[in-house]
Design a protein around this motif. Structure first.
Motif, PDB file in Angstrom:
ATOM      1  N   LEU A   1     -86.142   2.197  59.573  1.00  0.00           N
ATOM      2  CA  LEU A   1     -86.259   0.745  59.524  1.00  0.00           C
ATOM      3  C   LEU A   1     -86.727   0.271  58.141  1.00  0.00           C
ATOM      4  N   THR A   2     -87.563   1.077  57.491  1.00  0.00           N
ATOM      5  CA  THR A   2     -88.061   0.727  56.165  1.00  0.00           C
ATOM      6  C   THR A   2     -86.935   0.720  55.137  1.00  0.00           C
ATOM      7  N   ALA A   3     -85.858   1.452  55.395  1.00  0.00           N
ATOM      8  CA  ALA A   3     -84.723   1.504  54.466  1.00  0.00           C
ATOM      9  C   ALA A   3     -83.818   0.283  54.586  1.00  0.00           C
ATOM     10  N   LEU A   4     -83.997  -0.519  55.633  1.00  0.00           N
ATOM     11  CA  LEU A   4     -83.106  -1.647  55.881  1.00  0.00           C
ATOM     12  C   LEU A   4     -83.112  -2.682  54.752  1.00  0.00           C
ATOM     13  N   PRO A   5     -84.285  -3.107  54.228  1.00  0.00           N
ATOM     14  CA  PRO A   5     -84.248  -4.058  53.114  1.00  0.00           C
ATOM     15  C   PRO A   5     -83.482  -3.542  51.907  1.00  0.00           C
ATOM     16  N   GLY A   6     -83.586  -2.232  51.631  1.00  0.00           N
ATOM     17  CA  GLY A   6     -82.853  -1.648  50.517  1.00  0.00           C
ATOM     18  C   GLY A   6     -81.358  -1.725  50.714  1.00  0.00           C
TER      19      GLY A   6
ATOM     20  N   TRP B   1     -71.485  -1.016  60.865  1.00  0.00           N
ATOM     21  CA  TRP B   1     -72.241  -1.710  61.909  1.00  0.00           C
ATOM     22  C   TRP B   1     -71.490  -1.674  63.237  1.00  0.00           C
ATOM     23  N   GLN B   2     -70.166  -1.864  63.180  1.00  0.00           N
ATOM     24  CA  GLN B   2     -69.359  -1.874  64.389  1.00  0.00           C
ATOM     25  C   GLN B   2     -69.139  -0.482  64.965  1.00  0.00           C
ATOM     26  N   SER B   3     -69.009   0.540  64.089  1.00  0.00           N
ATOM     27  CA  SER B   3     -68.746   1.913  64.541  1.00  0.00           C
ATOM     28  C   SER B   3     -69.694   2.875  63.829  1.00  0.00           C
ATOM     29  N   PRO B   4     -70.961   2.898  64.210  1.00  0.00           N
ATOM     30  CA  PRO B   4     -71.948   3.709  63.486  1.00  0.00           C
ATOM     31  C   PRO B   4     -71.909   5.209  63.799  1.00  0.00           C
ATOM     32  N   GLU B   5     -71.353   5.597  64.953  1.00  0.00           N
ATOM     33  CA  GLU B   5     -71.461   6.980  65.408  1.00  0.00           C
ATOM     34  C   GLU B   5     -71.011   8.025  64.394  1.00  0.00           C
ATOM     35  N   PRO B   6     -69.856   7.882  63.726  1.00  0.00           N
ATOM     36  CA  PRO B   6     -69.419   8.935  62.791  1.00  0.00           C
ATOM     37  C   PRO B   6     -70.353   9.146  61.600  1.00  0.00           C
ATOM     38  N   LEU B   7     -71.207   8.168  61.331  1.00  0.00           N
ATOM     39  CA  LEU B   7     -72.057   8.238  60.140  1.00  0.00           C
ATOM     40  C   LEU B   7     -73.493   8.648  60.444  1.00  0.00           C
ATOM     41  N   LEU B   8     -73.840   8.734  61.710  1.00  0.00           N
ATOM     42  CA  LEU B   8     -75.232   8.981  62.072  1.00  0.00           C
ATOM     43  C   LEU B   8     -75.738  10.343  61.624  1.00  0.00           C
ATOM     44  N   GLY B   9     -74.832  11.294  61.468  1.00  0.00           N
ATOM     45  CA  GLY B   9     -75.249  12.635  61.052  1.00  0.00           C
ATOM     46  C   GLY B   9     -75.316  12.824  59.553  1.00  0.00           C
TER      47      GLY B   9
ATOM     48  N   LEU C   1     -79.943  -4.168  63.060  1.00  0.00           N
ATOM     49  CA  LEU C   1     -79.145  -5.218  62.428  1.00  0.00           C
ATOM     50  C   LEU C   1     -78.646  -6.243  63.446  1.00  0.00           C
ATOM     51  N   ALA C   2     -78.453  -5.774  64.668  1.00  0.00           N
ATOM     52  CA  ALA C   2     -77.962  -6.678  65.712  1.00  0.00           C
ATOM     53  C   ALA C   2     -78.967  -7.784  66.003  1.00  0.00           C
TER      54      ALA C   2
ATOM     55  N   ILE D   1     -76.842   3.892  55.815  1.00  0.00           N
ATOM     56  CA  ILE D   1     -78.055   3.137  56.138  1.00  0.00           C
ATOM     57  C   ILE D   1     -77.764   2.056  57.170  1.00  0.00           C
ATOM     58  N   VAL D   2     -76.650   1.367  57.002  1.00  0.00           N
ATOM     59  CA  VAL D   2     -76.282   0.337  57.980  1.00  0.00           C
ATOM     60  C   VAL D   2     -76.062   0.959  59.348  1.00  0.00           C
ATOM     61  N   ALA D   3     -75.363   2.103  59.397  1.00  0.00           N
ATOM     62  CA  ALA D   3     -75.112   2.787  60.670  1.00  0.00           C
ATOM     63  C   ALA D   3     -76.425   3.240  61.313  1.00  0.00           C
ATOM     64  N   SER D   4     -77.348   3.734  60.487  1.00  0.00           N
ATOM     65  CA  SER D   4     -78.629   4.214  61.014  1.00  0.00           C
ATOM     66  C   SER D   4     -79.476   3.082  61.581  1.00  0.00           C
ATOM     67  N   ASN D   5     -79.201   1.856  61.125  1.00  0.00           N
ATOM     68  CA  ASN D   5     -79.974   0.696  61.579  1.00  0.00           C
ATOM     69  C   ASN D   5     -79.108  -0.308  62.315  1.00  0.00           C
TER      70      ASN D   5
END
Length: 322
Positions: free
Chosen positions: A282-287, A20-28, A220-221, A212-216
């Protein structure tokens, strides 16, 4: 094995916060979710034997009850909570997807820690996973039809039930089947890698959660308290109802614990993969939220049941001494 699984709830929280704090490395890495889930399913298959499937016929009553509650109760609870909290369509569908999925493999480990019936847990997970190939797409379409119609009309999604069924078969049936065959015909390979499987599966699940957290991260904020509460209640109601109904039905304490954990702990990784592939990030967020929370709740409940069992044993021994 126990070390990896015991620390999983804490690791899930840590990786979620870091992502959540550093999402950039995981976005790909969004495209890696399906391969990672395939690895988890293959690892599960490596722990299974053909005899595990035969247990379904040897002990059908608790297995049947678990499957009925799994697919009859959990999607219904998800749908009801989505209505109760007036969740947005994309998020509501995500919660329904989680509810429509089979039991997760984490329930097997939690059952072991809770002094439940591990063989029954594995059998229930296997049976619900196979039934889920057909039931999950149907239940998502049934309970989510109002929301999916709204999303379809807005151009956000285009529902493909057949494609969803085929994807579940590819993610679940093929890798689990391959793992079982390797365990049966190439036992030397299974034996050489078995000690690494828990760490491998745990790492894969953690990476899925992180992606998933990084993508959202932005969502999440500003995540709503209603979604958090809905996810927590979904899991807790499943656990409590699974246990209560099993005891009311005449199942033993050990069987009731096993059924409760199987019903309440979903294959949220599969739910995330389906949400990402057929709906929206966004639909993946509850999962993703469910995956983190269910392991915390499951670990706490397992620890409580283990403590209660140990106390009962100590009391019994004290009576014998007297």
């Amino acid at each position: 094995m126990l070390t990896a699984e015991r620390t999983f709830p804490f690791l899930a929280v840590i990786v979620s916060l870091l992502a959540w704090q550093s999402p950039e490395p995981l976005l790909g890495l969004t495209g890696a979710i399906v391969p990672l889930l395939t690895i988890i399913m293959f690892s599960m298959g490596l722990t299974l034997r053909f005899s595990d499937f035969r247990r379904i016929w040897q002990k059908p009553q608790p297995v049947a009850l678990g499957i009925i509650l799994q697919f009859g109760l959990m999607p219904l609870i998800a749908w009801g909570l989505a209505l109760l909290f007036a969740l947005p369509a994309e998020v509501a569908v995500g919660l329904i997807i989680v509810g429509a999925c089979a039991g997760g493999t984490a329930s097997n480990v939690m059952t072991f820690l809770a002094k439940g019936d591990v063989a029954l847990s594995v059998t229930m997970t296997t049976a619900s996973t196979l039934w889920g190939v057909f039931l999950t797409p149907f239940l998502i379409a049934f309970y989510g039809r109002g929301y999916t119609e709204e999303l379809t009309h807005s151009g956000i999604i285009d529902i493909d039930t057949v494609g969803m069924l085929l994807m579940i078969a590819k993610i679940v049936v093929l890798p689990v089947g391959a793992g079982v065959l390797v365990n049966r015909w190439l036992p030397a390979i299974q034996k050489s890698v078995s000690q690494y499987l828990p760490a491998l599966a745990t790492g894969a699940i953690l990476l899925i959660i992180a992606v998933i957290v990084a993508s959202n991260a932005d969502e999440l904020a500003v995540i709503s308290h209603s979604l958090i509460l809905a996810v927590v209640l979904h899991n807790l109601i499943g656990l409590l109802a699974g246990y209560g109904i099993a005891r009311w039905n005449g199942n033993t304490e050990v069987e009731a614990r096993t059924i409760a954990l199987e019903v309440g702990m979903q294959n949220s990784g599969l739910g995330v993969a389906l949400a990402n592939s057929f709906f929206s990030p966004l639909t993946a967020l509850p999962g993703a939220l469910f995956s983190v929370w269910q392991n915390i709740a499951g670990a706490v409940l397992a620890a409580f049941w283990k403590w209660r069992t140990e106390r009962q044993i100590q009391r019994a021994l004290s009576k014998d001494d007297n």
